[in-house]
Design a protein around this motif. Structure first.
Motif, PDB file in Angstrom:
ATOM      1  N   UNK A 166       1.017  -1.102   0.089  1.00 38.39           N
ATOM      2  CA  UNK A 166       0.055   0.030   0.136  1.00 38.39           C
ATOM      3  C   UNK A 166       0.875   1.324   0.265  1.00 38.39           C
ATOM      4  N   UNK A 167       1.930   1.131   0.814  1.00 40.55           N
ATOM      5  CA  UNK A 167       2.904   2.866   0.546  1.00 40.55           C
ATOM      6  C   UNK A 167       3.577   2.529  -0.423  1.00 40.55           C
ATOM      7  N   UNK A 168       4.162   1.980  -2.146  1.00 39.15           N
ATOM      8  CA  UNK A 168       4.219   1.160  -2.778  1.00 39.15           C
ATOM      9  C   UNK A 168       3.016   1.956  -3.694  1.00 39.15           C
ATOM     10  N   UNK A 169       2.386   1.524  -3.476  1.00 39.34           N
ATOM     11  CA  UNK A 169       0.992   1.666  -4.525  1.00 39.34           C
ATOM     12  C   UNK A 169       0.659   4.148  -3.813  1.00 39.34           C
ATOM     13  N   UNK A 183       0.300   7.200  -6.553  1.00 33.39           N
ATOM     14  CA  UNK A 183      -0.626   7.813  -6.257  1.00 33.39           C
ATOM     15  C   UNK A 183      -0.661   9.269  -6.440  1.00 33.39           C
ATOM     16  N   UNK A 184       0.326   9.551  -5.535  1.00 33.36           N
ATOM     17  CA  UNK A 184       0.815  11.046  -5.288  1.00 33.36           C
ATOM     18  C   UNK A 184       1.576  11.409  -6.391  1.00 33.36           C
ATOM     19  N   UNK A 185       2.127  10.626  -6.999  1.00 27.99           N
ATOM     20  CA  UNK A 185       3.595  10.322  -8.360  1.00 27.99           C
ATOM     21  C   UNK A 185       2.238  11.257  -9.337  1.00 27.99           C
ATOM     22  N   UNK A 186       1.000  10.426  -9.522  1.00 22.56           N
ATOM     23  CA  UNK A 186      -0.308  10.818 -10.423  1.00 22.56           C
ATOM     24  C   UNK A 186      -0.464  12.002 -10.485  1.00 22.56           C
ATOM     25  N   UNK A 187      -0.673  12.127  -9.030  1.00 24.91           N
ATOM     26  CA  UNK A 187      -1.153  13.572  -8.744  1.00 24.91           C
ATOM     27  C   UNK A 187      -0.936  14.484  -9.015  1.00 24.91           C
ATOM     28  N   UNK A 214      -0.714   7.100 -19.432  1.00 26.61           N
ATOM     29  CA  UNK A 214      -0.326   7.842 -18.312  1.00 26.61           C
ATOM     30  C   UNK A 214      -1.211   9.632 -20.164  1.00 26.61           C
ATOM     31  N   UNK A 215      -1.174   8.306 -21.985  1.00 31.44           N
ATOM     32  CA  UNK A 215      -1.622   8.530 -22.083  1.00 31.44           C
ATOM     33  C   UNK A 215      -3.444   8.278 -22.145  1.00 31.44           C
ATOM     34  N   UNK A 216      -3.661   6.691 -22.407  1.00 30.43           N
ATOM     35  CA  UNK A 216      -3.889   6.019 -22.720  1.00 30.43           C
ATOM     36  C   UNK A 216      -5.649   6.650 -22.607  1.00 30.43           C
ATOM     37  N   UNK A 217      -5.010   6.107 -21.078  1.00 26.28           N
ATOM     38  CA  UNK A 217      -5.979   6.458 -19.906  1.00 26.28           C
ATOM     39  C   UNK A 217      -7.201   7.718 -19.752  1.00 26.28           C
ATOM     40  N   UNK A 218      -6.562   8.554 -20.296  1.00 27.86           N
ATOM     41  CA  UNK A 218      -7.205  10.215 -20.569  1.00 27.86           C
ATOM     42  C   UNK A 218      -7.926  10.744 -21.649  1.00 27.86           C
ATOM     43  N   UNK A 220     -11.645  12.807 -14.104  1.00 23.64           N
ATOM     44  CA  UNK A 220     -10.764  12.253 -12.010  1.00 23.64           C
ATOM     45  C   UNK A 220     -11.471  10.574 -12.004  1.00 23.64           C
ATOM     46  N   UNK A 221     -12.430  10.515 -13.417  1.00 22.53           N
ATOM     47  CA  UNK A 221     -12.287   9.660 -13.238  1.00 22.53           C
ATOM     48  C   UNK A 221     -11.245   8.290 -13.711  1.00 22.53           C
ATOM     49  N   UNK A 222     -11.190   9.223 -14.638  1.00 22.74           N
ATOM     50  CA  UNK A 222      -9.517   8.807 -16.014  1.00 22.74           C
ATOM     51  C   UNK A 222      -8.492   9.209 -15.055  1.00 22.74           C
ATOM     52  N   UNK A 223      -8.649   9.997 -14.264  1.00 21.72           N
ATOM     53  CA  UNK A 223      -7.232   9.804 -13.599  1.00 21.72           C
ATOM     54  C   UNK A 223      -7.491   8.503 -11.957  1.00 21.72           C
ATOM     55  N   UNK A 224      -8.537   7.946 -11.737  1.00 22.41           N
ATOM     56  CA  UNK A 224      -8.782   6.628 -10.551  1.00 22.41           C
ATOM     57  C   UNK A 224      -8.099   5.704 -11.727  1.00 22.41           C
ATOM     58  N   UNK A 225      -8.690   5.030 -13.825  1.00 25.31           N
ATOM     59  CA  UNK A 225      -8.331   4.360 -14.245  1.00 25.31           C
ATOM     60  C   UNK A 225      -6.347   4.282 -14.291  1.00 25.31           C
ATOM     61  N   UNK A 226      -5.680   5.902 -14.316  1.00 23.02           N
ATOM     62  CA  UNK A 226      -4.472   5.889 -14.303  1.00 23.02           C
ATOM     63  C   UNK A 226      -4.036   4.868 -13.690  1.00 23.02           C
ATOM     64  N   UNK A 227      -3.881   5.445 -12.314  1.00 23.44           N
ATOM     65  CA  UNK A 227      -3.836   5.281 -11.184  1.00 23.44           C
ATOM     66  C   UNK A 227      -3.751   3.370 -11.117  1.00 23.44           C
ATOM     67  N   UNK A 228      -5.067   3.038 -10.996  1.00 24.16           N
ATOM     68  CA  UNK A 228      -4.854   1.365 -10.910  1.00 24.16           C
ATOM     69  C   UNK A 228      -4.193   0.845 -11.812  1.00 24.16           C
ATOM     70  N   UNK A 229      -4.199   1.655 -13.484  1.00 23.82           N
ATOM     71  CA  UNK A 229      -3.500   0.414 -14.708  1.00 23.82           C
ATOM     72  C   UNK A 229      -1.463   0.980 -14.006  1.00 23.82           C
TER      73      UNK A 229
END
Length: 310
Positions: free
Chosen positions: A203-206, A210-214, A241-245, A256-265
Motif C-alpha cells: 500500500x505504501x508503493x501504491x 498515486x501521489x506521483x500521478x497527482x 498516462x495517455x491512453x487512460x485520458x 477524475x474517473x480517468x485519473x483513477x483509471x490511470x492510478x489503477x493501471x
C-alpha cells in the motif's frame, strides 16, 4: 575480465532514480536509463523522466533521444546501451543501469543476443489485424500453443510484444524463447551487482504511485496527453498516462474517473514489474519502508562490489 556494472531495478515510483544518482555521486558513475518509454522525445510527464534537479549533475544516457514515430526494438536498445557503457567505462567511470523495463535490462546485462529478424510490414499488418479482431486474451492463447514460455510473461494489453512474437515465429520458424536459449550460450559481458527496491507494505508503493500521478496532473499531464490525442503513432497511443485520458478527451468520462483509471493501471504495471524481477535470484532487495538506512546499505554493497571486498 568482465566490466563491473551496477543495476538498480524495481517497480515504478520506488525511488530508483534517486538511489542511482546517489550511487553515481559516491562512486563516480553515470546512469544508463533502461526505460522503454523515457527514450522517446517529448513524452516527459507521462514517462516520469528525471528532471535536471533530480539528475543532480549526474549524466544520464538513453533518455529523450528517439522520435515517438520511430520503431524501436530490444536489439537496438542493447546496442545503444552497450555503446553507452563502453563510453562510460572508457572514461574511468562506473555504468549504473537504472530502470523498470525488465526485458531491456535482462537482454542487455544477461547477454541475451536475439537474432535480428527482418521486419515484414505485410506480415505485421496481418497479425495486428488479427489482434484487433480477436483481442489480447485470444492472441495469448494462440501464442501459448507454440511458445508458452513467452506467452506466460506477456499481458493481453501488450500488443507490440505479442505481435512481434508472432512475427518472429512466422518469419524464422523459431520462437523468441528458442532464440533466447541459444543467445545465452554467449554469456554476459558484465559482472553485475543487482540492487532492487521494493516495499514490504504494498500500500505504501501504491500511495507513492498515486501521489506521483497527482503531481503529474498538476505538472500538465492532461495538456501533454492532448498533444498526442490524435497521434497515429503506436508508441504514444499505448503509453500509460495517455491512453487512460483518451475517454476524457472523447467526452466519455470525467477527468477524475480517468485519473483513477490511470492510478489503477500503474498499480497493475508495478505488480507486473515485480513479478518479472522476482525471477532474478541475484537481486539484493532493499525495503525503504522497513529500513531507513537502505541508501547506506546500497552504498556499502556497491563499495564491496567495486573494490572486491568479500
Amino acid at each position: 575480465m568482465k566490466k563491473k556494472v551496477i543495476a538498480v531495478v524495481g517497480p515504478t515510483a520506488s525511488g530508483k532514480t534517486s538511489l542511482a544518482v546517489k550511487i553515481s555521486k559516491a562512486y563516480s558513475g553515470e546512469v544508463i536509463s533502461a526505460d522503454s518509454m523515457q527514450i522517446y522525445k517529448g513524452m516527459n510527464i507521462a514517462t516520469a523522466k528525471p528532471t535536471k534537479c533530480e539528475m543532480d549533475g549526474i549524466r544520464h544516457h538513453l533518455i529523450d533521444y528517439v522520435d515517438p514515430s520511430e520503431e524501436y526494438s530490444v536489439a537496438r536498445f542493447v546496442s545503444d546501451a552497450q555503446k553507452a557503457a563502453a563510453d562510460i567505462i572508457s572514461r574511468g567511470k562506473v555504468p549504473v543501469v537504472c530502470g523498470g523495463t525488465g526485458l531491456y535490462i535482462d537482454s542487455f546485462l544477461m547477454g541475451i543476443r536475439l537474432a535480428e529478424t527482418p521486419e515484414d510490414k505485410f506480415v505485421r499488418k496481418k497479425i495486428e489485424e488479427n489482434y484487433e479482431k480477436s483481442g489480447g486474451e485470444k492472441m495469448l492463447e494462440r501464442l501459448s500453443e507454440f511458445d508458452p514460455e513467452t506467452a506466460e510473461k506477456l499481458n493481453p494489453s501488450d500488443k507490440k510484444r505479442i505481435v512481434r512474437s508472432f512475427e518472429i515465429y512466422e518469419m524464422t520458424g523459431e520462437t523468441i524463447s528458442e532464440q533466447k536459449r541459444k543467445s545465452r550460450l554467449y554469456g554476459s559481458d558484465f559482472d553485475v551487482l543487482w540492487i532492487g527496491l521494493d516495499f514490504r507494505d504494498r500500500n505504501i508503493l501504491y500511495d507513492r504511485i498515486d501521489k506521483r500521478v497527482d503531481n503529474m496532473i498538476k505538472s500538465g499531464l492532461v495538456e501533454e496527453a492532448e498533444k498526442y490525442y490524435n497521434s497515429t503513432d503506436k508508441t504514444s497511443s499505448q503509453a500509460i498516462g495517455y491512453k487512460e485520458l483518451k475517454p476524457y478527451f472523447d467526452n466519455e468520462k470525467s477527468l477524475s474517473e480517468c485519473v483513477s483509471r490511470l492510478k489503477f493501471s500503474t498499480h497493475h504495471y508495478a505488480k507486473r514489474q515485480l513479478t518479472w524481477f522476482r525471477k532474478n535470484k541475484e537481486i539484493k532487495w532493499l525495503y525503504p519502508d522497513e529500513n531507513k538506512n537502505y541508501v547506506n546499505d546500497a552504498l556499502r554493497l556497491c563499495g564491496d562490489f567495486l573494490f572486491d571486498i568479500k
